[in-house]
Design an enzyme around this catalytic site. Sequence first.
Site, PDB file in Angstrom:
ATOM      1  N   LYS A   1      12.952   0.487  -8.923  1.00  0.00           N
ATOM      2  CA  LYS A   1      11.688   0.759  -8.240  1.00  0.00           C
ATOM      3  C   LYS A   1      11.164  -0.464  -7.496  1.00  0.00           C
ATOM      4  CE  LYS A   1      11.168   5.108  -9.344  1.00  0.00           C
ATOM      5  NZ  LYS A   1      11.299   6.153  -8.300  1.00  0.00           N
TER       6      LYS A   1
ATOM      7  N   TYR B   1      15.156   0.843 -14.562  1.00  0.00           N
ATOM      8  CA  TYR B   1      14.170   1.585 -13.779  1.00  0.00           C
ATOM      9  C   TYR B   1      13.278   0.629 -12.991  1.00  0.00           C
ATOM     10  CZ  TYR B   1      10.649   5.247 -12.896  1.00  0.00           C
ATOM     11  OH  TYR B   1       9.789   6.138 -12.310  1.00  0.00           O
TER      12      TYR B   1
ATOM     13  N   ASP C   1      17.312  19.495  -4.166  1.00  0.00           N
ATOM     14  CA  ASP C   1      17.517  19.090  -5.553  1.00  0.00           C
ATOM     15  C   ASP C   1      18.991  19.266  -5.862  1.00  0.00           C
ATOM     16  OD1 ASP C   1      16.920  18.531  -8.439  1.00  0.00           O
ATOM     17  OD2 ASP C   1      14.861  18.847  -7.747  1.00  0.00           O
TER      18      ASP C   1
ATOM     19  N   ASP D   1      23.395  15.661  -4.286  1.00  0.00           N
ATOM     20  CA  ASP D   1      23.218  14.493  -5.130  1.00  0.00           C
ATOM     21  C   ASP D   1      22.924  13.334  -4.195  1.00  0.00           C
ATOM     22  OD1 ASP D   1      23.408  12.249  -6.698  1.00  0.00           O
ATOM     23  OD2 ASP D   1      25.403  12.696  -7.499  1.00  0.00           O
TER      24      ASP D   1
ATOM     25  N   ASN E   1      11.642  11.487  -3.312  1.00  0.00           N
ATOM     26  CA  ASN E   1      11.040  11.664  -4.632  1.00  0.00           C
ATOM     27  C   ASN E   1      12.068  11.736  -5.758  1.00  0.00           C
ATOM     28  OD1 ASN E   1       8.818  12.635  -6.575  1.00  0.00           O
ATOM     29  ND2 ASN E   1      10.234  14.362  -6.588  1.00  0.00           N
TER      30      ASN E   1
END
Length: 249
Positions: A154, A150, A33, A59, A86
């Site tokens: 995706k 977004y 993360d 990052d 993820n």
Amino acid sequence: MSRIALVTGAARGIGATTALRLADDGNDIAVLDLTVEACEQTVADVEARGRKAVAVAADVSNPEAAARAVAEVTDRLGTPTVLVNNAGLLREGTLRKTSSETWNSVLDVNLAGAFNMAQAVQMGMRAERHGRIVNITSTGALGATGLSAYSAAKSGLHGLTKSLAIELGRFGITVNAVAPGLTLTTMIDEMSGRTGEGVDAMTQDALKSIPVGRLGTPDDIAHAISFFTDPRSDFVSGQILYVTGGPKC
């Protein structure tokens, strides 16, 4: 020999739950993360299950940072042969209101980040002649008002999944994607705060289109990811699995 699984965005939510599920499946876990501190609880939970775990800060939108992260995981745990992409960023905005900065940041994290991580792990997987890459996409890929960035990221991830499955299959590497619907995570709270729509109202609206009559949970998503990382899914690649409580495509 233990398998090494690298999960991005694993400090909380779907990522953290997936890390624990893959640990239960017998993997040692690299928890990635933005900061090491954010990863500490997931690392402790994995270790409590008897598996090794390391916290790695990166990052993923930065290709050099992604490469350094994979090198660190390899040095500390071993070659990762499971990658779960993820890490994600959701920002709402209509076409008129979405700035170029928002557009770029959403695509950089969600789409370029998955590409960067896949590129960084693929040489190790090729050497092992085995690999599992699972990209976490969304029903947002199908389009929605206020989600142009977004949705573009995706849906791009769907194309990336299928292309990499074709390219990497001959090296024993499968590439698949899991597309959750609205899932009970802190992202719902964050989204409702930005849009001004209450969590209860958002939930009730979503339930109208879910045949099984409930929202998804991180465990639902983690179970699907687990299937794609399991040796028994060896002949499944290039697939987008909608985990939504009903058909989406």
